[in-house]
Write a protein that holds these residues in place. Structure first.
Motif, mmCIF file in Angstrom:
data_model
loop_
_atom_site.group_PDB
_atom_site.id
_atom_site.type_symbol
_atom_site.label_atom_id
_atom_site.label_comp_id
_atom_site.label_asym_id
_atom_site.label_seq_id
_atom_site.Cartn_x
_atom_site.Cartn_y
_atom_site.Cartn_z
ATOM 1 N N PHE A 32 0.867 -1.171 0.000
ATOM 2 C CA PHE A 32 0.000 0.000 0.000
ATOM 3 C C PHE A 32 0.905 1.223 0.000
ATOM 4 O O PHE A 32 1.764 1.369 0.871
ATOM 5 C CB PHE A 32 -0.909 0.001 1.230
ATOM 6 N N LEU A 33 0.714 2.117 -0.974
ATOM 7 C CA LEU A 33 1.551 3.301 -1.154
ATOM 8 C C LEU A 33 0.730 4.548 -0.856
ATOM 9 O O LEU A 33 -0.292 4.791 -1.491
ATOM 10 C CB LEU A 33 2.084 3.365 -2.585
ATOM 11 N N ASP A 34 1.176 5.331 0.123
ATOM 12 C CA ASP A 34 0.533 6.600 0.476
ATOM 13 C C ASP A 34 1.075 7.655 -0.478
ATOM 14 O O ASP A 34 2.240 8.032 -0.408
ATOM 15 C CB ASP A 34 0.845 6.964 1.929
ATOM 16 N N GLN A 35 0.224 8.149 -1.376
ATOM 17 C CA GLN A 35 0.686 9.084 -2.402
ATOM 18 C C GLN A 35 0.965 10.479 -1.861
ATOM 19 O O GLN A 35 1.677 11.246 -2.494
ATOM 20 C CB GLN A 35 -0.342 9.173 -3.532
ATOM 21 N N SER A 36 0.454 10.814 -0.691
ATOM 22 C CA SER A 36 0.680 12.156 -0.168
ATOM 23 C C SER A 36 2.073 12.327 0.431
ATOM 24 O O SER A 36 2.596 13.439 0.461
ATOM 25 C CB SER A 36 -0.374 12.513 0.876
ATOM 26 N N ASN A 37 2.693 11.242 0.906
ATOM 27 C CA ASN A 37 4.037 11.383 1.476
ATOM 28 C C ASN A 37 5.017 10.299 1.017
ATOM 29 O O ASN A 37 6.159 10.293 1.433
ATOM 30 C CB ASN A 37 3.978 11.428 3.002
ATOM 31 N N GLY A 38 4.572 9.370 0.188
ATOM 32 C CA GLY A 38 5.469 8.372 -0.372
ATOM 33 C C GLY A 38 5.745 7.165 0.514
ATOM 34 O O GLY A 38 6.486 6.268 0.124
ATOM 35 N N SER A 39 5.169 7.117 1.711
ATOM 36 C CA SER A 39 5.419 5.962 2.571
ATOM 37 C C SER A 39 4.671 4.748 2.035
ATOM 38 O O SER A 39 3.626 4.872 1.406
ATOM 39 C CB SER A 39 5.007 6.263 4.008
ATOM 40 N N GLN A 40 5.235 3.587 2.274
ATOM 41 C CA GLN A 40 4.594 2.358 1.826
ATOM 42 C C GLN A 40 4.713 1.300 2.899
ATOM 43 O O GLN A 40 5.617 1.326 3.709
ATOM 44 C CB GLN A 40 5.202 1.876 0.513
ATOM 45 N N PHE A 41 3.749 0.392 2.904
ATOM 46 C CA PHE A 41 3.785 -0.710 3.849
ATOM 47 C C PHE A 41 3.215 -1.943 3.191
ATOM 48 O O PHE A 41 2.405 -1.880 2.273
ATOM 49 C CB PHE A 41 3.049 -0.364 5.150
ATOM 50 N N VAL A 42 3.710 -3.092 3.644
ATOM 51 C CA VAL A 42 3.289 -4.382 3.113
ATOM 52 C C VAL A 42 2.393 -5.039 4.145
ATOM 53 O O VAL A 42 2.739 -5.119 5.327
ATOM 54 C CB VAL A 42 4.503 -5.292 2.806
ATOM 55 N N ILE A 43 1.247 -5.496 3.685
ATOM 56 C CA ILE A 43 0.295 -6.172 4.563
ATOM 57 C C ILE A 43 -0.431 -7.224 3.740
ATOM 58 O O ILE A 43 -0.550 -7.112 2.525
ATOM 59 C CB ILE A 43 -0.685 -5.142 5.179
ATOM 60 N N ARG A 44 -0.903 -8.244 4.415
ATOM 61 C CA ARG A 44 -1.642 -9.292 3.717
ATOM 62 C C ARG A 44 -3.054 -8.809 3.455
ATOM 63 O O ARG A 44 -3.697 -8.230 4.318
ATOM 64 C CB ARG A 44 -1.629 -10.576 4.518
ATOM 65 N N SER A 45 -3.543 -9.017 2.221
ATOM 66 C CA SER A 45 -4.850 -8.520 1.827
ATOM 67 C C SER A 45 -5.429 -9.378 0.712
ATOM 68 O O SER A 45 -4.716 -10.141 0.065
ATOM 69 C CB SER A 45 -4.728 -7.071 1.355
ATOM 70 N N THR A 46 -6.723 -9.213 0.485
ATOM 71 C CA THR A 46 -7.405 -9.910 -0.609
ATOM 72 C C THR A 46 -7.759 -8.955 -1.735
ATOM 73 O O THR A 46 -8.395 -9.356 -2.704
ATOM 74 C CB THR A 46 -8.702 -10.575 -0.114
ATOM 75 N N VAL A 47 -7.346 -7.685 -1.632
ATOM 76 C CA VAL A 47 -7.706 -6.675 -2.617
ATOM 77 C C VAL A 47 -7.148 -7.046 -3.993
ATOM 78 O O VAL A 47 -6.055 -7.611 -4.108
ATOM 79 C CB VAL A 47 -7.209 -5.279 -2.162
ATOM 80 N N THR A 48 -7.933 -6.743 -5.041
ATOM 81 C CA THR A 48 -7.456 -7.000 -6.402
ATOM 82 C C THR A 48 -6.835 -5.721 -6.946
ATOM 83 O O THR A 48 -7.335 -4.622 -6.711
ATOM 84 C CB THR A 48 -8.608 -7.439 -7.326
ATOM 85 N N THR A 49 -5.725 -5.853 -7.641
ATOM 86 C CA THR A 49 -5.002 -4.702 -8.167
ATOM 87 C C THR A 49 -4.632 -4.928 -9.621
ATOM 88 O O THR A 49 -4.580 -6.068 -10.098
ATOM 89 C CB THR A 49 -3.716 -4.439 -7.369
ATOM 90 N N LYS A 50 -4.352 -3.827 -10.317
ATOM 91 C CA LYS A 50 -3.895 -3.902 -11.703
ATOM 92 C C LYS A 50 -2.407 -3.585 -11.806
ATOM 93 O O LYS A 50 -1.779 -3.905 -12.803
ATOM 94 C CB LYS A 50 -4.682 -2.920 -12.571
ATOM 95 N N GLU A 51 -1.853 -2.957 -10.756
ATOM 96 C CA GLU A 51 -0.452 -2.545 -10.775
ATOM 97 C C GLU A 51 0.368 -3.408 -9.827
ATOM 98 O O GLU A 51 -0.163 -4.036 -8.915
ATOM 99 C CB GLU A 51 -0.322 -1.085 -10.353
ATOM 100 N N SER A 52 1.682 -3.398 -10.048
ATOM 101 C CA SER A 52 2.593 -4.092 -9.143
ATOM 102 C C SER A 52 3.833 -3.225 -8.969
ATOM 103 O O SER A 52 4.073 -2.288 -9.723
ATOM 104 C CB SER A 52 2.960 -5.475 -9.683
ATOM 105 N N ILE A 53 4.615 -3.553 -7.949
ATOM 106 C CA ILE A 53 5.824 -2.794 -7.642
ATOM 107 C C ILE A 53 6.921 -3.777 -7.248
ATOM 108 O O ILE A 53 6.648 -4.815 -6.638
ATOM 109 C CB ILE A 53 5.572 -1.773 -6.513
#
Length: 88
Positions: free
Chosen positions: A15-36
């Motif tokens: 999960f990437l916070d676009q307002s300050n650039g912080s990111q964190f990894v967590i387990r989730s079931t969300v579907t996404t189109k992008e990867s990093i």
């Protein structure tokens, strides 16, 4: 005996916070189109957030109180201090 196919498919997601650039990894079931691609070489699904606990004013302690001394509530009380409601 456990039932097959009733549990969601959890996986690591960034999960990437676009307002300050912080990111964190967590387990989730969300579907996404992008990867990093992370520094450790893993490529994970990416979810972009407008704000998170890292940037939200409530969690960072930068939240400002709307009503201060002599604010809206005090003005309302002063305006209607002389009006006494009639009892039925």
């Amino acid at each position: 005996m456990a039932k097959e196919g009733i549990h969601p498919n959890y996986r690591d997601v960034v999960f990437l916070d676009q307002s300050n650039g912080s990111q964190f990894v967590i387990r989730s079931t969300v579907t996404t189109k992008e990867s990093i691609k992370l520094d450790d070489g893993r490529e994970l699904p990416l979810v972009k957030l407008e704000t998170s606990s890292e940037s939200h004013p409530f969690y960072t302690g930068t939240q400002k109180s709307i009503d201060s001394l002599g604010g809206r509530v005090e003005k309302f009380r002063n305006k209607f201090a002389g009006i006494v409601p009639k009892k039925a």
